[in-house]
Design an enzyme around this catalytic site. Structure first.
Site, PDB file in Angstrom:
ATOM      1  N   HIS A  72     -69.161 -27.749 -15.933  1.00 63.52           N
ATOM      2  CA  HIS A  72     -68.163 -28.805 -15.725  1.00 63.52           C
ATOM      3  C   HIS A  72     -67.946 -29.585 -17.012  1.00 63.52           C
ATOM      4  O   HIS A  72     -68.888 -30.107 -17.589  1.00 63.52           O
ATOM      5  CB  HIS A  72     -68.614 -29.774 -14.617  1.00 63.52           C
ATOM      6  CG  HIS A  72     -68.336 -29.275 -13.237  1.00 63.52           C
ATOM      7  ND1 HIS A  72     -68.128 -30.117 -12.180  1.00 63.52           N
ATOM      8  CD2 HIS A  72     -68.222 -28.018 -12.743  1.00 63.52           C
ATOM      9  CE1 HIS A  72     -67.879 -29.412 -11.085  1.00 63.52           C
ATOM     10  NE2 HIS A  72     -67.945 -28.135 -11.399  1.00 63.52           N
ATOM     11  N   TYR A 200     -66.968 -39.893  -8.161  1.00 65.17           N
ATOM     12  CA  TYR A 200     -67.779 -41.036  -7.718  1.00 65.17           C
ATOM     13  C   TYR A 200     -66.785 -42.144  -7.377  1.00 65.17           C
ATOM     14  O   TYR A 200     -65.940 -42.493  -8.207  1.00 65.17           O
ATOM     15  CB  TYR A 200     -68.685 -41.538  -8.835  1.00 65.17           C
ATOM     16  CG  TYR A 200     -69.778 -40.579  -9.269  1.00 65.17           C
ATOM     17  CD1 TYR A 200     -69.508 -39.527 -10.145  1.00 65.17           C
ATOM     18  CD2 TYR A 200     -71.088 -40.735  -8.822  1.00 65.17           C
ATOM     19  CE1 TYR A 200     -70.507 -38.661 -10.565  1.00 65.17           C
ATOM     20  CE2 TYR A 200     -72.103 -39.880  -9.237  1.00 65.17           C
ATOM     21  CZ  TYR A 200     -71.799 -38.842 -10.116  1.00 65.17           C
ATOM     22  OH  TYR A 200     -72.794 -37.995 -10.524  1.00 65.17           O
ATOM     23  N   PRO A 292     -79.850 -41.614  -7.422  1.00 63.77           N
ATOM     24  CA  PRO A 292     -79.172 -40.339  -7.701  1.00 63.77           C
ATOM     25  C   PRO A 292     -77.794 -40.495  -8.344  1.00 63.77           C
ATOM     26  O   PRO A 292     -77.180 -39.513  -8.745  1.00 63.77           O
ATOM     27  CB  PRO A 292     -79.050 -39.692  -6.321  1.00 63.77           C
ATOM     28  CG  PRO A 292     -79.121 -40.826  -5.364  1.00 63.77           C
ATOM     29  CD  PRO A 292     -79.984 -41.864  -5.994  1.00 63.77           C
ATOM     30  N   LYS A 296     -79.957 -37.888 -12.540  1.00 63.28           N
ATOM     31  CA  LYS A 296     -80.948 -37.790 -13.620  1.00 63.28           C
ATOM     32  C   LYS A 296     -82.321 -37.304 -13.161  1.00 63.28           C
ATOM     33  O   LYS A 296     -83.169 -36.992 -13.989  1.00 63.28           O
ATOM     34  CB  LYS A 296     -81.134 -39.161 -14.285  1.00 63.28           C
ATOM     35  CG  LYS A 296     -79.880 -39.664 -14.992  1.00 63.28           C
ATOM     36  CD  LYS A 296     -79.513 -38.776 -16.139  1.00 63.28           C
ATOM     37  CE  LYS A 296     -78.151 -39.107 -16.713  1.00 63.28           C
ATOM     38  NZ  LYS A 296     -77.593 -37.968 -17.435  1.00 63.28           N
ATOM     39  N   TYR A 384     -74.081 -39.274 -19.350  1.00 68.72           N
ATOM     40  CA  TYR A 384     -74.011 -38.373 -18.189  1.00 68.72           C
ATOM     41  C   TYR A 384     -74.446 -36.953 -18.558  1.00 68.72           C
ATOM     42  O   TYR A 384     -75.168 -36.305 -17.795  1.00 68.72           O
ATOM     43  CB  TYR A 384     -72.582 -38.356 -17.610  1.00 68.72           C
ATOM     44  CG  TYR A 384     -72.509 -37.774 -16.212  1.00 68.72           C
ATOM     45  CD1 TYR A 384     -72.173 -36.434 -16.004  1.00 68.72           C
ATOM     46  CD2 TYR A 384     -72.806 -38.553 -15.091  1.00 68.72           C
ATOM     47  CE1 TYR A 384     -72.126 -35.893 -14.721  1.00 68.72           C
ATOM     48  CE2 TYR A 384     -72.762 -38.020 -13.806  1.00 68.72           C
ATOM     49  CZ  TYR A 384     -72.421 -36.697 -13.634  1.00 68.72           C
ATOM     50  OH  TYR A 384     -72.391 -36.155 -12.363  1.00 68.72           O
TER      51      TYR A 384
HETATM   52  C1  PHB Z   1     -75.329 -33.488  -5.720  1.00 71.33           C
HETATM   53  O1  PHB Z   1     -74.524 -32.553  -5.932  1.00 71.33           O
HETATM   54  O2  PHB Z   1     -76.168 -33.461  -4.789  1.00 71.33           O
HETATM   55  C2  PHB Z   1     -75.271 -34.704  -6.615  1.00 71.33           C
HETATM   56  C3  PHB Z   1     -74.420 -34.683  -7.714  1.00 71.33           C
HETATM   57  C4  PHB Z   1     -74.363 -35.802  -8.542  1.00 71.33           C
HETATM   58  C5  PHB Z   1     -75.146 -36.912  -8.256  1.00 71.33           C
HETATM   59  C6  PHB Z   1     -76.003 -36.919  -7.155  1.00 71.33           C
HETATM   60  C7  PHB Z   1     -76.056 -35.805  -6.322  1.00 71.33           C
HETATM   61  O3  PHB Z   1     -75.064 -38.007  -9.060  1.00 71.33           O
END
Ligand code: PHB
Ligand code: APR
Length: 389
Positions: A72, A200, A292, A296, A384
């Site tokens: 990505h 997000y 989450p 990280k 990130y």
């Molecule tokens: C996930 O795909 O489970 C996932 C992706 C990004 C995050 C947290 C969880 O920040």
């Protein structure tokens, strides 16, 4: 039994470290209290930083990741109906790999036999002894018998609830913690993702995240009060909430389907220092936990393992004790910066019960600043994809 390195915990940190040490001919044994199936059943995230991808490549265990992983170049922040794309490829010339961390754990697990990495599963009552001496040892029980492993080094990869961190005296260890006033309700479904990149969202009604495991399997989250229960949420109610919080553009592309997994997880920021005491080193969740939001968790475990392997190889190959002594400061330098980013993104993208109109206005202003500042986007992008190790 005598070995050079005794690793406690066969999660991603323990297995990654075990493979790196075995690749250098260093004797090691991994002790795991559960079964391999249990370890594989743990719910894990799906974004890998460069350090994690590079370590799997160094081990030659990245074949499936190369085939099935989704590189990505960007991800998105949504506030209401605006989508702010963070183009990591353009901003910092890096990308992340979307690949289930459970699959990464499976790849590591399945390579143990061929790579001669000994993992003792269902090892009960693991206890650490004499970590301040140069002859530490570990005891455990299995199949009704008690066992002892004498090791030159013990590495605690036993997660937040394991015994390793607790083996460091209270007079030595320092704890830093923030528990967040909400949890994440996650849903996994065999439906195509609503967007080809992660989203997000900070909506008036709360946080949402649209992620994925593949082109046919999606992973979504919404934040819920800590008092909430997963049984309060039907699949339809989750899909309805996601459609509102992710905004109209994403909502128009959400494919609904039955959940194959649905659960609520609490959020916490936690750091324990030091990450070494005597002949005991800590890696991964045994030493730190991140919310989450920044994806990280496993990636910090990977950088700990990178530093720990570096130190242990110097120790065993060149009798260089300085590398062991320097491990904690080296690992913590990256841990603190990743903790900061995870906390900062959590603060930006969630509604806190104690927040008022001013705090909400600050979130709106910060998102507006990010939307219009390449410098702000570069800062988010470099964090990130993962700061350099
Ligand atoms: C996930 O795909 O489970 C996932 C992706 C990004 C995050 C947290 C969880 O920040
Ligand atoms: N004896 C032996 N093993 C133990 C003990 C014990 N007393 N206590 C815990 N363990 C094992 C657990 O069963 C688990 O398999 O240690 C392992 C720790 O693994 P994780 O909790 O996955 O932690 P870690 O390897 O550090 O992974 C870090 O990966 O997927 C992400 O979100 C996840 O942040 C986490 C990260």
């Amino acid at each position: 039994m005598k070995t050079q390195a005794c690793i406690i915990g066969a999660g991603p940190a323990g297995l990654l470290l075990g493979h790196l040490l075995r690749a250098e001919g260093i004797e090691c044994v991994v002790l795991e209290r559960k079964t391999g199936d249990y370890v594989l059943g743990r719910i894990r995230a799906g974004v890998l930083e460069k350090i994690t991808v590079d370590l799997m490549n160094r081990l030659g265990l990245d074949g499936r990741m190369k085939e099935e992983g989704l590189p990505h170049d960007g991800f998105n922040l949504a506030d209401g109906d605006r989508l702010i794309r963070i183009d990591m490829g353009d901003l910092v010339g890096e990308q992340v790999m979307v690949y289930g961390q459970t699959e990464l754990t499976r790849d590591l697990m399945e390579a143990c036999d061929e790579r001669d990495l000994a993992v003792i599963y269902e090892a009960g009552d693991v206890a650490l002894h004499d970590i301040e001496s140069d002859a530490p040892y570990v005891t455990y029980s299995k199949d009704g018998s008690d066992h002892r492993i004498d090791a030159d080094m013990i590495i605690g990869c036993d997660g937040f609830h394991g015994p390793s961190r607790k083996a460091i005296p209270d007079t030595v260890g320092k704890h830093f913690e923030r528990v967040y006033p909400f949890g994440w309700l996650g849903i996994l479904a065999d439906v195509p993702p609503c967007n080809h990149e992660l989203i997000y969202a900070n909506h008036e009604r709360g946080f949402a995240l649209a992620s994925m495991r593949s082109a046919t399997r999606s992973r979504y989250y919404i934040d819920v009060p800590l008092t909430d229960k997963v049984e309060n949420w039907s699949d339809d109610q989750v899909w309805d909430e996601l459609a509102i919080r992710l905004g109209p553009e994403a909502a128009a592309h959400i494919t609904r389907g039955p959940s194959i997994e649905k659960s609520i997880a609490p959020l916490r920021s936690y750091i324990f220092a030091p990450m070494r005491h005597g002949r005991l080193m800590l890696c991964g969740d045994s030493a730190h936990i991140v919310p989450p939001t920044g994806a990280k968790g496993l990636n910090l475990a990977a950088s700990d393992v990178y530093y720990a392997a570096d130190a242990l190889i110097a120790f065993f190959r060149k009798q260089d004790n300085n590398a062991i002594v320097g491990y904690s400061d080296r690992a913590l330098a990256r841990v603190w910066k990743s903790e900061r980013f995870s906390w900062s993104l959590t603060k930006l993208m969630h509604r806190f019960p104690e927040d008022g109109a001013f705090e909400r206005a600050m979130q709106v202003a910060e998102l507006d600043y990010i939307a219009n500042s390449r410098a702000a986007q570069i800062s988010i992008a470099e964090n990130y994809v993962g700061l350099p190790v």
